[in-house]
Write a protein that holds these residues in place. Structure first.
Motif: not given
Ligand SMILES: [Zn+2]
Length: 436
Positions: A336-350, A358-367
């Motif tokens: 039902g959806a696609a998510i395109v996401w990234h972290t900041e900073p790109a490298q996540v450490t403990v 994140a961008a959320v894009c409904p798909l299919g019937q929910a487009k």
């Protein structure tokens, strides 16, 4: 920190003499001469008709590669008056940037044939010494890049080792991802560091670093994708004569130099015609083909393709935010959806806080359906516990979502969980991460 004192000295000193000399040599009325305008508001009317201020028929076109129109300039010089000044000056085009970017958008809307926009990372005047420590600056730049199109990022002020701080690094990365030129008011050291971060970067070195011709030469020699504007300096062409050391440099690198006024205070917008006339005076002391390159061809060759390529990406950059996958981003799909996401900073450490965009894009019937909310959380499936803090998620002006305050407090396998409310139903997407 005396870098800025140096500029102030120039304001009071060199250009004033240069402008006065030019004005005297040309027999012009001094009422419209640049530096005086700052002190005598009466001289600020943009309709002042001096020979230098008129659009010179047949005169050398000028690409002014260093114009600012920041938030405190709009009341001093209205948008239409700035455009009128540019046209009076015989400008072919101008590279414009502004603190908070709104002024750039105003000028672009008023004269799309004239204005090439650059995204200045500052939201208010006065951020030029602090921006590199402020993560909100990177967010501001990301937000604007998602909403508008540009040819460049800058002008920003950056010196020495500061260039390697996370926020400037992010700017270099964004310029690379979006194929934008970097307009850097920097010393040679910071320019070198930018090229170490991205050897393919295209850097427009503001004011040629206020550096001496031999140092400018060394840097141009080392970096083929380095250009320099001559804004706010005058020793290369004082009195309509090109200085011998600069003449050699221009001849050795005929396609790297360009001119600019640098309207860093609102009053300086009135100098645009004088600056164009002053530039024509010293450029006339060079071979015509070289003068033409420095006057406009070099700037146009660098900035116009960058602008056109970015503009061609569409006028509604956020229409389908999941269609593009910027470097460092990842796409997750459910039915039902696609998510395109990234972290900041790109490298996540403990143990280090990070953010998720994140961008959320409904798909299919929910487009096309509205995304009402997004929750972002992280858990350790094997340990059956989550994070120690609840991240805050907010919707950004471009429609994407930003979660702040995430932190992995121990190493191991973590699951990032996205829970989106799309119209009436819930979409759950997740991704496993190994954290060390
Ligand atoms: Zn500037």
């Amino acid at each position: 920190m005396n870098r800025h004192t140096g500029i102030d000295d120039l304001v009071r000193g060199v250009p004033r003499r240069a402008f006065l000399r030019l004005a005297c040599a040309a027999g012009l009325a001094l009422a419209a001469a640049g530096p005086l305008a700052a002190q005598t508001p009466a001289a600020q009317t943009p309709t002042a008709q001096t020979p230098a201020a008129q659009a010179p028929g047949g005169a050398l076109p000028i690409f002014d590669a260093h114009i600012h129109y920041s938030h405190d300039a709009w009341d001093v010089v209205p948008t239409a008056a700035v455009i009128a000044l540019m046209r009076q000056a015989g400008l072919r085009r101008a590279l414009v940037s502004s603190s908070d970017d709104e002024g750039t958008q105003r000028l672009l809307a008023a004269a799309p044939d004239l204005v090439i926009p650059s995204l200045r990372p500052y939201r208010r005047r006065g951020e030029l010494q602090t921006w590199m420590h402020d993560p909100d600056v990177a967010r501001h730049v990301e937000d604007r890049l998602a909403r508008h199109r540009y040819a460049a990022i800058g002008e920003f002020h950056l010196y020495g080792a500061d260039a390697d701080l996370p926020v400037p690094r992010r700017l270099v990365q964004l310029a690379r991802d979006n194929r934008l030129v970097l307009h850097a008011h920097s010393d040679a050291d910071a320019v070198e560091r930018i090229f170490r971060q991205d050897p393919g970067a295209r850097v427009l070195w503001a004011h040629a670093g206020f550096d001496r011709p031999e140092n400018v030469r060394a840097l141009l020699q080392r970096h083929r994708t380095l250009w320099a504007d001559l804004a706010f300096r005058s020793e290369h062409g004082a009195g309509g004569r090109v200085d011998p050391a600069w003449r050699e440099l221009f001849a050795a690198f005929p396609d790297r130099f360009m001119v600019g006024t640098d309207t860093f205070t609102p009053e300086r917008l009135h100098y645009i015609p004088e600056h164009a006339a002053w530039s024509r005076a010293w450029l006339a002391d060079l071979p015509a083909a070289l003068a033409e390159r420095i006057a406009w061809r070099n700037a146009e060759a660098l900035l116009l393709p960058a602008w056109e390529a970015n503009r061609a990406r569409g006028d509604t950059p956020t229409a389908d935010p999941c269609a593009q996958l910027p470097a460092g981003s990842e796409r997750i799909d459910s039915d039902g959806a696609a998510i395109v996401w990234h972290t900041e900073p790109a490298q996540v450490t403990v143990g280090s806080p990070f953010a998720i965009v994140a961008a959320v894009c409904p798909l299919g019937q929910a487009k096309g359906a509205e995304v009402r909310s997004l929750a972002i959380d992280a858990t350790m499936p094997e340990h059956r516990h989550g994070m120690n803090y609840v991240p805050q998620v907010r919707r950004m002006p471009d429609g994407r979502w930003r979660a702040e305050g995430l932190l992995f407090h121990m190493p191991g396998r973590w699951a990032i969980v996205f829970e989106a409310q799309v119209d009436g139903h819930r979409e759950l997407l997740s991704r496993l991460l190994m954290v060390r």
